[in-house]
Design a protein around this motif. Structure first.
Motif, PDB file in Angstrom:
ATOM      1  N   ILE A   1       0.844  -1.207   0.000  1.00 15.31           N
ATOM      2  CA  ILE A   1       0.000   0.000   0.000  1.00 15.31           C
ATOM      3  C   ILE A   1       0.877   1.254   0.000  1.00 15.31           C
ATOM      4  CG2 ILE A   1      -1.654   1.347   1.353  1.00 15.31           C
ATOM      5  CD1 ILE A   1      -2.763  -1.407   2.385  1.00 15.31           C
ATOM      6  N   LYS A   2       1.937   1.253   0.786  1.00 13.65           N
ATOM      7  CA  LYS A   2       2.831   2.413   0.885  1.00 13.65           C
ATOM      8  C   LYS A   2       3.506   2.728  -0.451  1.00 13.65           C
ATOM      9  CE  LYS A   2       5.151   0.814   4.455  1.00 13.65           C
ATOM     10  NZ  LYS A   2       6.077   0.695   5.582  1.00 13.65           N
ATOM     11  N   LYS A   3       3.586   1.758  -1.346  1.00 12.31           N
ATOM     12  CA  LYS A   3       4.298   1.949  -2.613  1.00 12.31           C
ATOM     13  C   LYS A   3       3.413   2.430  -3.759  1.00 12.31           C
ATOM     14  CE  LYS A   3       7.826  -1.325  -1.281  1.00 12.31           C
ATOM     15  NZ  LYS A   3       8.326  -2.686  -1.406  1.00 12.31           N
ATOM     16  N   TRP A   4       2.088   2.263  -3.632  1.00 11.05           N
ATOM     17  CA  TRP A   4       1.215   2.683  -4.736  1.00 11.05           C
ATOM     18  C   TRP A   4       0.158   3.717  -4.349  1.00 11.05           C
ATOM     19  CZ3 TRP A   4      -3.862   1.891  -3.764  1.00 11.05           C
ATOM     20  CH2 TRP A   4      -4.241   0.830  -2.939  1.00 11.05           C
ATOM     21  N   ASN A   5      -0.052   3.956  -3.074  1.00 12.29           N
ATOM     22  CA  ASN A   5      -1.175   4.784  -2.628  1.00 12.29           C
ATOM     23  C   ASN A   5      -0.851   6.278  -2.663  1.00 12.29           C
ATOM     24  OD1 ASN A   5      -3.858   5.027  -1.585  1.00 12.29           O
ATOM     25  ND2 ASN A   5      -2.953   5.579   0.376  1.00 12.29           N
TER      26      ASN A   5
ATOM     27  N   MET B   1      -5.922   4.586  -8.272  1.00  8.61           N
ATOM     28  CA  MET B   1      -6.232   3.294  -8.892  1.00  8.61           C
ATOM     29  C   MET B   1      -5.259   3.016 -10.039  1.00  8.61           C
ATOM     30  SD  MET B   1      -8.357   0.613  -8.981  1.00  8.61           S
ATOM     31  CE  MET B   1      -9.958   1.022  -8.292  1.00  8.61           C
ATOM     32  N   ASN B   2      -4.973   4.025 -10.849  1.00 14.23           N
ATOM     33  CA  ASN B   2      -4.036   3.854 -11.960  1.00 14.23           C
ATOM     34  C   ASN B   2      -2.637   3.513 -11.448  1.00 14.23           C
ATOM     35  OD1 ASN B   2      -6.179   4.507 -13.616  1.00 14.23           O
ATOM     36  ND2 ASN B   2      -5.462   6.582 -14.037  1.00 14.23           N
ATOM     37  N   ASN B   3      -2.217   4.152 -10.348  1.00 12.76           N
ATOM     38  CA  ASN B   3      -0.916   3.829  -9.744  1.00 12.76           C
ATOM     39  C   ASN B   3      -0.901   2.389  -9.251  1.00 12.76           C
ATOM     40  OD1 ASN B   3       0.381   6.234 -10.172  1.00 12.76           O
ATOM     41  ND2 ASN B   3      -0.009   7.038  -8.140  1.00 12.76           N
ATOM     42  N   PHE B   4      -2.020   1.953  -8.660  1.00 13.16           N
ATOM     43  CA  PHE B   4      -2.112   0.568  -8.203  1.00 13.16           C
ATOM     44  C   PHE B   4      -1.938  -0.393  -9.379  1.00 13.16           C
ATOM     45  CE2 PHE B   4      -4.616  -3.289  -7.697  1.00 13.16           C
ATOM     46  CZ  PHE B   4      -3.910  -3.874  -6.657  1.00 13.16           C
ATOM     47  N   LYS B   5      -2.635  -0.144 -10.473  1.00 13.96           N
ATOM     48  CA  LYS B   5      -2.538  -0.994 -11.673  1.00 13.96           C
ATOM     49  C   LYS B   5      -1.090  -1.049 -12.159  1.00 13.96           C
ATOM     50  CE  LYS B   5      -3.926  -0.921 -16.561  1.00 13.96           C
ATOM     51  NZ  LYS B   5      -4.143  -2.335 -16.838  1.00 13.96           N
TER      52      LYS B   5
END
Length: 141
Positions: A32-36, A131-135
């Motif tokens: 979570i810390k890497k994409w949020n 959401m795009n960062n998560f993808k």
């Protein structure tokens, strides 16, 4: 007594990864810390996640220059592994995230109640950016 209907906003992404990986990277604090974050000048330096009904989560979101930050957190209302997460934010708004499988892809659909301080489009764009960062993070890890 007057009831105020909250606007529901939907963001989504189809991630080129199996649902088990998508679930893991969505729910584990070290990921979570890497994409949020909604933009490169923001980050999430800390995340805590007790993923169970009644469990709580908290993610610290900050501008990298230290000019602004806030805690984003809530309590889980429903958790069905690899399928559904529903929670209530600290301010009472509801969020629901559905994970659906299509072959080796996973569609993530997140619906959240808008808050009243920022324009709807701004909220949608911010949550969609995250959401795009998560993808992107999931597909490259």
């Amino acid at each position: 007594m007057e009831t105020i209907k909250k606007t529901a906003i939907t963001v989504e992404a189809t991630v080129n990864a199996p649902v088990e990986k998508v679930w893991k990277l969505w729910t584990e604090p070290e990921h979570i810390k890497k994409w949020n974050n909604a933009s490169d000048d923001w980050h999430s330096p800390s995340a805590v996640n007790d993923l169970k009904v009644g469990g709580q989560f908290s993610v610290r979101m900050e501008a990298k220059d230290g000019s602004f930050g806030f805690d984003f957190g809530g309590t889980y209302d429903n958790v069905i592994p690899n399928k559904l997460i529903a929670y209530t934010l600290g301010d009472g708004r509801k969020v629901k995230i559905d994970f659906s499988v299509d072959g080796n892809q996973t569609k993530v659909i997140e619906v959240f109640e808008a808050e009243s301080q920022n324009p709807i489009e701004m909220q949608k764009n911010g949550w969609q950016s995250i959401m795009n960062n998560f993808k992107k993070y999931t597909e490259s890890n």
